[in-house]
Design a protein around this motif. Structure first.
Motif, PDB file in Angstrom:
ATOM      1  N   VAL A 178       0.836  -1.205   0.000  1.00  0.00           N
ATOM      2  CA  VAL A 178       0.000   0.000   0.000  1.00  0.00           C
ATOM      3  C   VAL A 178       0.867   1.251   0.000  1.00  0.00           C
ATOM      4  O   VAL A 178       0.594   2.213  -0.730  1.00  0.00           O
ATOM      5  CB  VAL A 178      -0.949  -0.011   1.217  1.00  0.00           C
ATOM      6  CG1 VAL A 178      -1.614   1.348   1.392  1.00  0.00           C
ATOM      7  CG2 VAL A 178      -1.998  -1.097   1.061  1.00  0.00           C
ATOM      8  N   ARG A 179       1.929   1.252   0.788  1.00  0.00           N
ATOM      9  CA  ARG A 179       2.815   2.419   0.833  1.00  0.00           C
ATOM     10  C   ARG A 179       3.545   2.612  -0.492  1.00  0.00           C
ATOM     11  O   ARG A 179       3.721   3.747  -0.957  1.00  0.00           O
ATOM     12  CB  ARG A 179       3.815   2.265   1.984  1.00  0.00           C
ATOM     13  CG  ARG A 179       3.151   2.314   3.358  1.00  0.00           C
ATOM     14  CD  ARG A 179       4.175   2.155   4.472  1.00  0.00           C
ATOM     15  NE  ARG A 179       5.104   3.281   4.537  1.00  0.00           N
ATOM     16  CZ  ARG A 179       4.892   4.408   5.185  1.00  0.00           C
ATOM     17  NH1 ARG A 179       3.746   4.586   5.838  1.00  0.00           N
ATOM     18  NH2 ARG A 179       5.792   5.371   5.209  1.00  0.00           N
ATOM     19  N   LEU A 180       3.962   1.517  -1.126  1.00  0.00           N
ATOM     20  CA  LEU A 180       4.670   1.615  -2.402  1.00  0.00           C
ATOM     21  C   LEU A 180       3.745   2.059  -3.529  1.00  0.00           C
ATOM     22  O   LEU A 180       4.175   2.727  -4.476  1.00  0.00           O
ATOM     23  CB  LEU A 180       5.313   0.276  -2.746  1.00  0.00           C
ATOM     24  CG  LEU A 180       6.477  -0.163  -1.853  1.00  0.00           C
ATOM     25  CD1 LEU A 180       6.927  -1.572  -2.225  1.00  0.00           C
ATOM     26  CD2 LEU A 180       7.651   0.808  -1.963  1.00  0.00           C
ATOM     27  N   LEU A 181       2.480   1.711  -3.444  1.00  0.00           N
ATOM     28  CA  LEU A 181       1.526   2.065  -4.501  1.00  0.00           C
ATOM     29  C   LEU A 181       1.393   3.571  -4.663  1.00  0.00           C
ATOM     30  O   LEU A 181       1.148   4.054  -5.778  1.00  0.00           O
ATOM     31  CB  LEU A 181       0.155   1.466  -4.184  1.00  0.00           C
ATOM     32  CG  LEU A 181      -0.124   0.069  -4.717  1.00  0.00           C
ATOM     33  CD1 LEU A 181      -1.407  -0.477  -4.110  1.00  0.00           C
ATOM     34  CD2 LEU A 181      -0.216   0.077  -6.241  1.00  0.00           C
ATOM     35  N   SER A 182       1.554   4.317  -3.593  1.00  0.00           N
ATOM     36  CA  SER A 182       1.375   5.764  -3.677  1.00  0.00           C
ATOM     37  C   SER A 182       2.444   6.437  -4.530  1.00  0.00           C
ATOM     38  O   SER A 182       2.262   7.584  -4.962  1.00  0.00           O
ATOM     39  CB  SER A 182       1.368   6.379  -2.270  1.00  0.00           C
ATOM     40  OG  SER A 182       2.616   6.160  -1.626  1.00  0.00           O
ATOM     41  N   HIS A 183       3.551   5.724  -4.792  1.00  0.00           N
ATOM     42  CA  HIS A 183       4.637   6.302  -5.593  1.00  0.00           C
ATOM     43  C   HIS A 183       4.867   5.561  -6.902  1.00  0.00           C
ATOM     44  O   HIS A 183       5.660   6.016  -7.732  1.00  0.00           O
ATOM     45  CB  HIS A 183       5.946   6.289  -4.789  1.00  0.00           C
ATOM     46  CG  HIS A 183       5.847   6.952  -3.449  1.00  0.00           C
ATOM     47  ND1 HIS A 183       5.700   8.314  -3.292  1.00  0.00           N
ATOM     48  CD2 HIS A 183       5.842   6.439  -2.190  1.00  0.00           C
ATOM     49  CE1 HIS A 183       5.634   8.619  -2.008  1.00  0.00           C
ATOM     50  NE2 HIS A 183       5.709   7.495  -1.307  1.00  0.00           N
ATOM     51  N   ALA A 184       4.205   4.430  -7.116  1.00  0.00           N
ATOM     52  CA  ALA A 184       4.454   3.611  -8.301  1.00  0.00           C
ATOM     53  C   ALA A 184       3.875   4.273  -9.548  1.00  0.00           C
ATOM     54  O   ALA A 184       2.779   4.839  -9.517  1.00  0.00           O
ATOM     55  CB  ALA A 184       3.860   2.221  -8.108  1.00  0.00           C
ATOM     56  N   THR A 185       4.607   4.179 -10.656  1.00  0.00           N
ATOM     57  CA  THR A 185       4.149   4.722 -11.934  1.00  0.00           C
ATOM     58  C   THR A 185       4.153   3.677 -13.035  1.00  0.00           C
ATOM     59  O   THR A 185       3.412   3.809 -14.006  1.00  0.00           O
ATOM     60  CB  THR A 185       5.034   5.908 -12.365  1.00  0.00           C
ATOM     61  OG1 THR A 185       6.403   5.486 -12.412  1.00  0.00           O
ATOM     62  CG2 THR A 185       4.898   7.069 -11.383  1.00  0.00           C
ATOM     63  N   ASP A 186       4.995   2.658 -12.908  1.00  0.00           N
ATOM     64  CA  ASP A 186       5.050   1.607 -13.917  1.00  0.00           C
ATOM     65  C   ASP A 186       3.831   0.692 -13.774  1.00  0.00           C
ATOM     66  O   ASP A 186       3.519   0.213 -12.674  1.00  0.00           O
ATOM     67  CB  ASP A 186       6.337   0.788 -13.749  1.00  0.00           C
ATOM     68  CG  ASP A 186       6.418  -0.360 -14.739  1.00  0.00           C
ATOM     69  OD1 ASP A 186       6.710  -0.093 -15.918  1.00  0.00           O
ATOM     70  OD2 ASP A 186       6.153  -1.515 -14.332  1.00  0.00           O
ATOM     71  N   LEU A 187       3.124   0.435 -14.896  1.00  0.00           N
ATOM     72  CA  LEU A 187       1.875  -0.306 -14.832  1.00  0.00           C
ATOM     73  C   LEU A 187       2.072  -1.733 -14.340  1.00  0.00           C
ATOM     74  O   LEU A 187       1.264  -2.247 -13.544  1.00  0.00           O
ATOM     75  CB  LEU A 187       1.191  -0.312 -16.199  1.00  0.00           C
ATOM     76  CG  LEU A 187      -0.226  -0.889 -16.245  1.00  0.00           C
ATOM     77  CD1 LEU A 187      -1.147  -0.171 -15.265  1.00  0.00           C
ATOM     78  CD2 LEU A 187      -0.791  -0.805 -17.659  1.00  0.00           C
ATOM     79  N   ASP A 188       3.151  -2.385 -14.772  1.00  0.00           N
ATOM     80  CA  ASP A 188       3.401  -3.750 -14.304  1.00  0.00           C
ATOM     81  C   ASP A 188       3.673  -3.778 -12.805  1.00  0.00           C
ATOM     82  O   ASP A 188       3.219  -4.678 -12.094  1.00  0.00           O
ATOM     83  CB  ASP A 188       4.580  -4.364 -15.063  1.00  0.00           C
ATOM     84  CG  ASP A 188       4.239  -4.694 -16.505  1.00  0.00           C
ATOM     85  OD1 ASP A 188       3.039  -4.878 -16.790  1.00  0.00           O
ATOM     86  OD2 ASP A 188       5.165  -4.757 -17.341  1.00  0.00           O
ATOM     87  N   GLU A 189       4.409  -2.786 -12.319  1.00  0.00           N
ATOM     88  CA  GLU A 189       4.663  -2.704 -10.879  1.00  0.00           C
ATOM     89  C   GLU A 189       3.364  -2.458 -10.118  1.00  0.00           C
ATOM     90  O   GLU A 189       3.125  -3.070  -9.059  1.00  0.00           O
ATOM     91  CB  GLU A 189       5.651  -1.580 -10.587  1.00  0.00           C
ATOM     92  CG  GLU A 189       5.989  -1.441  -9.095  1.00  0.00           C
ATOM     93  CD  GLU A 189       6.858  -0.231  -8.797  1.00  0.00           C
ATOM     94  OE1 GLU A 189       7.323  -0.119  -7.643  1.00  0.00           O
ATOM     95  OE2 GLU A 189       7.065   0.605  -9.700  1.00  0.00           O
ATOM     96  N   ILE A 190       2.515  -1.587 -10.639  1.00  0.00           N
ATOM     97  CA  ILE A 190       1.236  -1.304  -9.990  1.00  0.00           C
ATOM     98  C   ILE A 190       0.390  -2.566  -9.903  1.00  0.00           C
ATOM     99  O   ILE A 190      -0.209  -2.858  -8.860  1.00  0.00           O
ATOM    100  CB  ILE A 190       0.486  -0.194 -10.751  1.00  0.00           C
ATOM    101  CG1 ILE A 190       1.212   1.145 -10.576  1.00  0.00           C
ATOM    102  CG2 ILE A 190      -0.963  -0.087 -10.286  1.00  0.00           C
ATOM    103  CD1 ILE A 190       0.672   2.255 -11.438  1.00  0.00           C
ATOM    104  N   ARG A 191       0.369  -3.338 -10.965  1.00  0.00           N
ATOM    105  CA  ARG A 191      -0.412  -4.580 -10.952  1.00  0.00           C
ATOM    106  C   ARG A 191       0.109  -5.545  -9.899  1.00  0.00           C
ATOM    107  O   ARG A 191      -0.666  -6.198  -9.200  1.00  0.00           O
ATOM    108  CB  ARG A 191      -0.383  -5.218 -12.337  1.00  0.00           C
ATOM    109  CG  ARG A 191      -1.251  -4.492 -13.357  1.00  0.00           C
ATOM    110  CD  ARG A 191      -1.023  -4.998 -14.758  1.00  0.00           C
ATOM    111  NE  ARG A 191      -2.026  -4.456 -15.673  1.00  0.00           N
ATOM    112  CZ  ARG A 191      -1.845  -4.297 -16.971  1.00  0.00           C
ATOM    113  NH1 ARG A 191      -0.673  -4.631 -17.520  1.00  0.00           N
ATOM    114  NH2 ARG A 191      -2.802  -3.815 -17.731  1.00  0.00           N
TER     115      ARG A 191
END
Length: 295
Positions: A167-180
């Motif tokens: 959840v904490r990492l999601l707030s900064h993620a931009t790459d779609l594969d990483e978000i998934r």
């Protein structure tokens, strides 16, 4: 997959689950159970995640549209058509296509903003309105009880620490594969329990994402337009059912209370042991509740 023509000529897709096509050639419409139009949330998540709402399609036809840029519906020419007040006008075009003078509308998550915009613009068209696990961004409120629900499960769930990190990492993620990948790690927080049905449902979330429609859902909606929707809810005479879950760590429960307070005839039903997807966690609780309300 059938299509309908919306206000700007766009050909938008929808599915009918259970029963017969309410606008088709299957006999007099009066002989069919009343259809329930169902709006997906996300925003802009493929409507496939709704499934058949825990078996509800066995009792009445479910009409499930694909909003613009998702499923079988093409993207619009301008991003403004992704905004929820414009998506509400797609719902009105679908109603006209189906030949329904009045109809019951169900929406989940962010789809409840579209449903409320429709209710405010066309209050006389609704016979019933069901809002599952709504947020209250439309009301201008962001309660923090979802965080409290999540943190309260820290000592009882072996997945909690990894979900917290995700959840904490999601707030900064931009790459779609990483978000998934992060969404799947964080997924248990959205359910009342983390068992095979919940895991199977969560596994599809990554491929159901549609980033551009999602980003434009709230953009372009002015403060005046938002407030006009909220003010218009006071004129909705149809009965409204707002369902929340006491384990919903996505939108929490207080948001549902704020939404219900905007309508003159709203019933608030919190469900025990239920997260953000009540038809996955407890279909045997949700289905009778909806049947009774829609009868």
């Amino acid at each position: 997959m059938p299509h309908y023509t919306s206000y700007d000529g766009a050909q938008l897709a929808y599915r009918v689950l259970g029963g017969a096509h309410p606008g088709g050639d299957d006999g007099p419409e009066a002989e069919l159970p009343a259809p329930l139009v169902c709006l997906a949330g996300g925003p802009a998540r493929d409507a496939a995640y709704l499934g058949d709402l825990g078996g509800l399609s066995a009792f009445r036809p479910l009409v499930v549209p694909d909003q613009r840029g998702t499923g079988g519906s093409p993207p619009p020419a301008t991003p403004g058509a992704y905004a929820f007040p414009r998506l509400a006008e797609d719902v009105e075009a679908l109603r006209a296509h189906l030949g329904l003078e009045r109809f019951a509308l169900l929406a989940h998550d962010a789809g409840t903003a579209t449903a409320q915009a429709y209710a405010a613009a066309h209050p006389g068209r609704l016979s019933h309105l069901v809002l599952l696990n709504p947020g209250s961004r439309l009301q201008g409120l962001l309660p923090d009880d979802a965080r409290e629900i999540f943190e309260a499960r820290a000592a009882e769930e072996d997945w909690w620490e990894d979900a917290y990190v995700a959840v904490r990492l999601l707030s900064h993620a931009t790459d779609l594969d990483e978000i998934r990948s992060l969404l799947l790690r964080a997924a248990p927080m959205a359910y009342g329990r983390w068992e095979p049905p919940q895991q199977e449902h969560a596994a599809d979330e990554g491929v159901q994402l549609n980033p551009v429609p999602r980003a434009a859902f709230w953009q372009g909606v002015t403060e005046g337009e938002r407030q006009a929707v909220v003010d218009g809810l006071a004129a909705v005479e149809a009965p409204v059912l707002v369902v929340t879950g006491d384990r919903d760590a996505v939108t929490g429960m207080r948001a549902g209370e704020a939404v219900a307070a905007c309508f003159p005839d709203a019933r608030l039903r919190p469900l025990h042991g239920v997260g953000h997807y009540p038809w996955v966690d407890e279909p045997e609780l949700l289905r009778p509740l909806l049947d009774e309300f829609l009868a």
